[in-house]
Design an enzyme around this catalytic site. Sequence first.
Site, short mmCIF file in Angstrom:
data_model
loop_
_atom_site.label_atom_id
_atom_site.label_comp_id
_atom_site.label_asym_id
_atom_site.label_seq_id
_atom_site.Cartn_x
_atom_site.Cartn_y
_atom_site.Cartn_z
N THR A 130 0.86 -1.20 0.16
CA THR A 130 0.13 -0.07 0.08
C THR A 130 0.92 0.95 -0.14
OG1 THR A 130 -1.45 1.21 1.36
CG2 THR A 130 -0.21 -0.16 2.44
N ASP A 131 0.11 2.37 -0.41
CA ASP A 131 1.06 3.49 -0.24
C ASP A 131 0.93 4.36 1.16
OD1 ASP A 131 -1.72 4.45 -0.12
OD2 ASP A 131 -1.66 5.87 -1.72
N GLU A 132 0.41 3.63 1.84
CA GLU A 132 0.21 4.10 3.30
C GLU A 132 1.72 3.65 4.09
OE1 GLU A 132 -3.51 3.22 5.28
OE2 GLU A 132 -4.70 2.93 3.73
N TYR A 157 -1.71 -0.92 10.73
CA TYR A 157 -1.97 -1.61 9.58
C TYR A 157 -0.62 -1.25 8.59
CZ TYR A 157 -3.36 -1.76 4.69
OH TYR A 157 -3.18 -2.17 3.41
N LYS A 161 2.39 -3.45 7.17
CA LYS A 161 2.73 -3.69 5.75
C LYS A 161 4.11 -3.21 5.50
CE LYS A 161 0.26 -4.64 2.68
NZ LYS A 161 -0.04 -6.10 2.20
P1 NAD Z 1 -9.24 -7.51 2.11
O1 NAD Z 1 -9.19 -7.58 3.30
O2 NAD Z 1 -10.70 -7.40 1.26
O3 NAD Z 1 -8.80 -9.15 1.76
C1 NAD Z 1 -7.87 -9.80 2.39
C2 NAD Z 1 -8.04 -11.30 2.20
O4 NAD Z 1 -6.59 -12.03 2.82
C3 NAD Z 1 -9.22 -12.02 2.72
O5 NAD Z 1 -9.93 -13.01 1.74
C4 NAD Z 1 -8.65 -12.88 3.77
O6 NAD Z 1 -9.48 -13.93 4.17
C5 NAD Z 1 -7.17 -13.27 3.55
N1 NAD Z 1 -6.43 -13.38 4.69
C6 NAD Z 1 -6.32 -12.56 5.81
N2 NAD Z 1 -5.60 -13.06 6.63
C7 NAD Z 1 -5.11 -14.39 6.07
C8 NAD Z 1 -4.26 -15.28 6.38
N3 NAD Z 1 -3.66 -15.42 7.76
N4 NAD Z 1 -4.03 -16.35 5.83
C9 NAD Z 1 -4.56 -16.45 4.48
N5 NAD Z 1 -5.45 -15.44 3.93
C10 NAD Z 1 -5.59 -14.51 4.69
O7 NAD Z 1 -8.25 -6.76 1.64
P2 NAD Z 1 -7.78 -6.01 0.18
O8 NAD Z 1 -8.39 -4.63 0.12
O9 NAD Z 1 -8.41 -7.06 -1.27
O10 NAD Z 1 -6.24 -5.79 0.16
C11 NAD Z 1 -5.51 -6.98 -0.54
C12 NAD Z 1 -4.18 -6.46 -0.42
O11 NAD Z 1 -3.69 -5.06 -1.14
C13 NAD Z 1 -3.71 -6.28 1.14
O12 NAD Z 1 -2.19 -6.82 1.06
C14 NAD Z 1 -3.63 -4.83 1.13
O13 NAD Z 1 -2.67 -4.35 2.03
C15 NAD Z 1 -3.37 -4.37 -0.31
N6 NAD Z 1 -3.76 -3.02 -0.66
C16 NAD Z 1 -5.07 -2.78 -0.32
C17 NAD Z 1 -5.62 -1.62 -0.72
C18 NAD Z 1 -7.02 -1.10 -0.72
O14 NAD Z 1 -7.55 0.08 -0.96
N7 NAD Z 1 -7.91 -1.86 -0.39
C19 NAD Z 1 -4.80 -0.49 -1.39
C20 NAD Z 1 -3.49 -0.75 -1.37
C21 NAD Z 1 -2.75 -2.21 -1.01
#
Ligand code: NAD
Length: 350
Positions: A130-132, A157, A161
């Site tokens: 993430t950009d965070e 969080y 990350k």
């Molecule tokens: P999300 O919370 O919707 O999904 C996370 C998934 O990971 C879920 O299906 C969950 O069951 C699974 N998970 C969690 N813990 C687990 C574990 N211990 N073992 C196996 N599976 C596990 O998240 P998202 O919004 O889809 O984000 C996905 C990735 O992208 C993350 O790494 C997040 O940091 C990154 N990200 C998200 C955003 C955003 O805006 N949502 C932006 C930039 C980066």
Amino acid sequence: MKLLVTGGAGFIGSAVVRQAVRVGHEVVNLDALTYAACLENVAEVSGSHLYTFERADICDRPALDRIFSTHNPDVVMHLAAESHVDRSIDGPGDFIETNITGTYHLLEAARKNWIDTGKPDSFRFHHISTDEVYGTLPNDPSVMFTETTAYDPRSPYSASKAASDHLVRAWSATYGLPVVMTNCSNNYGPYHFPEKLIPLAILKALAGESLPIYGDGSYIRDWLYVEDHADALLLVAQKGELGRSYNIGGENERTNLEVVRTVCGILDDKRPRQDGKSYADQITFVTDRPGHDARYAIDPTRLRNELGWRPSLTLEEGLARTVQWYLDNEAWWRALQNRQGVGDRLGVKV
Ligand code: NAD
């Protein structure tokens, strides 16, 4: 390619899984199915011969070793994470466990399989972040996050990350594991879990409830439509330079208040309130999140110049599609609203 996608039942991971299967990749979806997961998100492809699901926790090393030796993926796309900042304020432990310890176990399982299979040139570990991790920016358009911006995470969080990003870089530098990394801005779109700002605003508006905006709503985020993100991730997974990281942004900076007002305007057109008033009348301002970052903004030059990628949608286009998707998919979000914490105010403990 044969992809092992972790977190493929979540919001962004499921968009990657759907898109990868559509274009003909073989996909193994590894997910622990936490509160944030929904297998409905991948129903479109789950009957395909290209798709396999493995329920496993990334902290479970024996399970990871079994999955790697069974499937022997060409590329790992690591998205599994605890992802909600407000939940990380209330309970940071799960974030440390999954985002840091889980990433460590996944790196070690990937490294073992890479060595056991003769270190194939084609193997890649793509870490999605993430950009965070870069912290917060002033409200000055000339300042943006680049790939060389110093890390300065400010929430449990983003700190977890950031730690995982450092582990991935260390496994590349120390063990030579072939890695690529991406850091992305805020995503939105279909299948977004209803605790996050945009789906929360849509669903509270439709329910006739108040639309809570943290602080004065002046926080600025750079919004990216999730399917654009999935396209960018598949491009970096295939064409990104090893050892390099790429920032992915939407080129759509808006304040939270502007985003919620735009959502209200779209709903006013698509499903007008019965009293003829605007959904924007439901907006209320609530106590701020502790440590709230003022502004995130991505400089996408590297990804644009080196891999030729740009987002395809403006925020207004993406929000119109998103609002329509929530109007058309009520059964999906109603089922998730019963899950623990959804709809509650989280992240106010100090
Ligand atoms: P999300 O919370 O919707 O999904 C996370 C998934 O990971 C879920 O299906 C969950 O069951 C699974 N998970 C969690 N813990 C687990 C574990 N211990 N073992 C196996 N599976 C596990 O998240 P998202 O919004 O889809 O984000 C996905 C990735 O992208 C993350 O790494 C997040 O940091 C990154 N990200 C998200 C955003 C955003 O805006 N949502 C932006 C930039 C980066």
